[in-house]
Design an enzyme around this catalytic site. Structure first.
Site, short mmCIF file in Angstrom:
data_model
loop_
_atom_site.label_atom_id
_atom_site.label_comp_id
_atom_site.label_asym_id
_atom_site.label_seq_id
_atom_site.Cartn_x
_atom_site.Cartn_y
_atom_site.Cartn_z
N ASN A 65 0.86 -1.18 0.00
CA ASN A 65 0.00 0.00 0.00
C ASN A 65 0.90 1.24 0.00
OD1 ASN A 65 -1.62 2.24 0.87
ND2 ASN A 65 -3.13 0.81 1.66
N HIS A 116 -5.62 3.53 -1.60
CA HIS A 116 -6.90 3.78 -0.95
C HIS A 116 -7.20 5.28 -1.05
CE1 HIS A 116 -9.75 2.73 2.63
NE2 HIS A 116 -10.21 3.78 1.98
N ARG A 123 -9.10 8.62 -0.76
CA ARG A 123 -10.20 9.12 0.05
C ARG A 123 -10.73 10.43 -0.54
NH1 ARG A 123 -7.31 6.10 3.97
NH2 ARG A 123 -8.72 4.86 5.26
N HIS A 149 -3.90 11.67 0.80
CA HIS A 149 -2.69 10.92 0.41
C HIS A 149 -2.79 10.59 -1.08
CE1 HIS A 149 -5.55 7.89 1.71
NE2 HIS A 149 -5.30 8.10 2.98
N GLU A 171 -8.77 0.20 -2.79
CA GLU A 171 -9.63 0.13 -1.62
C GLU A 171 -10.48 1.39 -1.54
OE1 GLU A 171 -6.55 -2.27 1.33
OE2 GLU A 171 -6.92 -0.13 1.66
N THR A 187 -7.85 6.48 9.65
CA THR A 187 -7.58 5.28 8.87
C THR A 187 -8.77 4.34 9.06
OG1 THR A 187 -5.97 3.50 8.46
CG2 THR A 187 -6.36 4.12 10.76
N HIS A 199 -4.02 -4.54 7.87
CA HIS A 199 -4.08 -3.49 8.88
C HIS A 199 -3.15 -3.83 10.05
CE1 HIS A 199 -6.12 0.33 9.82
NE2 HIS A 199 -5.70 0.06 11.04
N ASP A 200 -2.13 -3.01 10.20
CA ASP A 200 -1.16 -3.12 11.29
C ASP A 200 -0.33 -4.40 11.26
OD1 ASP A 200 -1.85 -0.64 12.16
OD2 ASP A 200 -3.08 -1.32 13.85
N GLY A 240 1.04 -1.32 4.29
CA GLY A 240 1.52 0.00 3.91
C GLY A 240 2.29 0.69 5.00
N HIS A 241 1.63 1.10 6.06
CA HIS A 241 2.24 1.96 7.07
C HIS A 241 3.52 1.36 7.65
CE1 HIS A 241 2.35 5.07 10.17
NE2 HIS A 241 2.61 4.11 11.03
#
Length: 238
Positions: free
Chosen positions: A7, A43, A45, A50, A70, A100, A190-191, A213-214
Site C-alpha cells: 500500500n 486507498h 479518500r 494521500h 480500496e 484510517t 491493517h497493522d 503499507g504503514h
C-alpha cells in the site's frame, strides 16, 4: 503462496506534505514491483489527503502486478474503479473523517447494498473483496453478497499479538476457515508488520494476499525499500 501487496498511501502522504512530486508516487510503485512486491494497493479518500484520484489513473497503465483499489463504494469511488478496472476492488466502510480504516462491514445489515455493488463490479470483470471484522456472522453475510474474497481486518490481532499470539489469532483462524468452506478467498490487512506477519501466515497458510503499507514504509526508512520488501516477502515464504 501468500502474495504481498504494498500500500503506497504513505508515500503519497509524504509527497503531499511539501507539494511537488518528491517522492514520485509512480516511480515508487514501479520500484516496489521491481523489488518483489506482487501487487500495489491504493486507498483514495474523498479529501485526497494521500493518494489522489489522478494518481490512480496514472498508475493503471504502468503497473505490471496486481492493482488493488480500496475504498468506500460511493459514487466517486465507483466511477473511478469502473474507469480504471483494477484487478481487485476492496470495499471498506470508512467514514470521510476517519484517520484510517477502523471497522469492517456489517455484512448482514448492508447485504443488499453490497450485493448490488459487487454485481456491478463483477460485470466489469473486477474481483471483489469485502473488509470484515473477524466475526463468523460477518463472514457468512459476506458469502451471501457474491463477493470473491474477504479481507480480515487485523488491527485487534496486531494489538494482542505480543501478549498472547495464540489467543490473538484464534478468531482470525476460525473466520478464515469458515470463509474457505464457503468458497471465499481470504486476504488480510491493517497493522501487519515484520513481528506479527509470519505467525499469522503460519496459522492461516491459505491466505491469498496481505496488504501492508504503514509499517512497511516505516521500516523502509531504516532498512531501505528494496531490503524491506524482501524482508516482508521472506516472512510469507518461510
Amino acid at each position: 503462496m501468500t502474495r504481498l501487496s504494498v500500500n503506497i498511501n504513505k508515500v503519497a502522504t509524504l509527497r503531499n506534505a511539501r507539494g511537488g512530486n518528491n517522492p514520485n508516487v509512480l516511480q515508487v510503485a514501479l520500484d516496489c514491483e521491481r523489488f518483489g512486491a506482487q501487487g500495489i494497493t491504493v486507498h483514495p479518500r474523498p479529501d485526497e489527503r494521500h493518494i489522489r484520484y489522478q494518481d490512480v489513473l496514472d498508475l493503471k497503465p504502468v503497473l505490471t502486478t496486481e492493482f488493488n483499489i480500496e475504498g468506500n463504494p460511493k459514487d466517486r469511488y465507483m466511477d473511478l474503479v469502473l474507469q480504471v478496472k483494477p484487478h481487485q476492488a476492496t470495499l471498506v466502510p470508512d467514514a470521510e473523517n476517519v484517520l484510517t480504516s477502523n471497522a469492517g462491514w456489517n455484512t448482514v445489515e448492508y447485504q443488499a447494498y453490497l450485493t448490488d455493488i459487487i454485481s456491478e463490479l463483477k460485470k466489469h470483470g473486477i474481483r471483489t473483496s469485502i473488509f470484515v471484522d473477524p466475526v463468523e456472522a460477518m463472514i457468512e453475510g459476506a458469502a451471501k453478497t457474491g463477493t470473491d474474497r474477504i479481507e480480515l481486518y487485523t488491527e485487534q490481532y496486531a494489538k494482542q499479538f505480543h501478549g498472547n499470539p495464540a489467543e490473538a489469532v484464534a478468531p482470525y483462524v476460525r473466520c478464515a476457515k469458515l470463509a474457505k468452506e464457503l468458497g471465499l478467498g481470504v486476504n488480510a490487512g491493517h497493522d501487519l508488520d515484520l513481528h506479527n506477519l509470519r505467525y499469522l501466515q503460519q496459522q492461516i497458510p491459505f491466505l491469498d494476499e496481505v496488504s501492508i503499507g504503514h509499517a512497511l514504509i516505516c521500516d523502509a526508512i531504516y532498512y531501505g525499500l528494496e531490503n524491506t520488501i524482501r524482508l516482508y516477502r521472506r516472512q510469507l515464504e518461510n
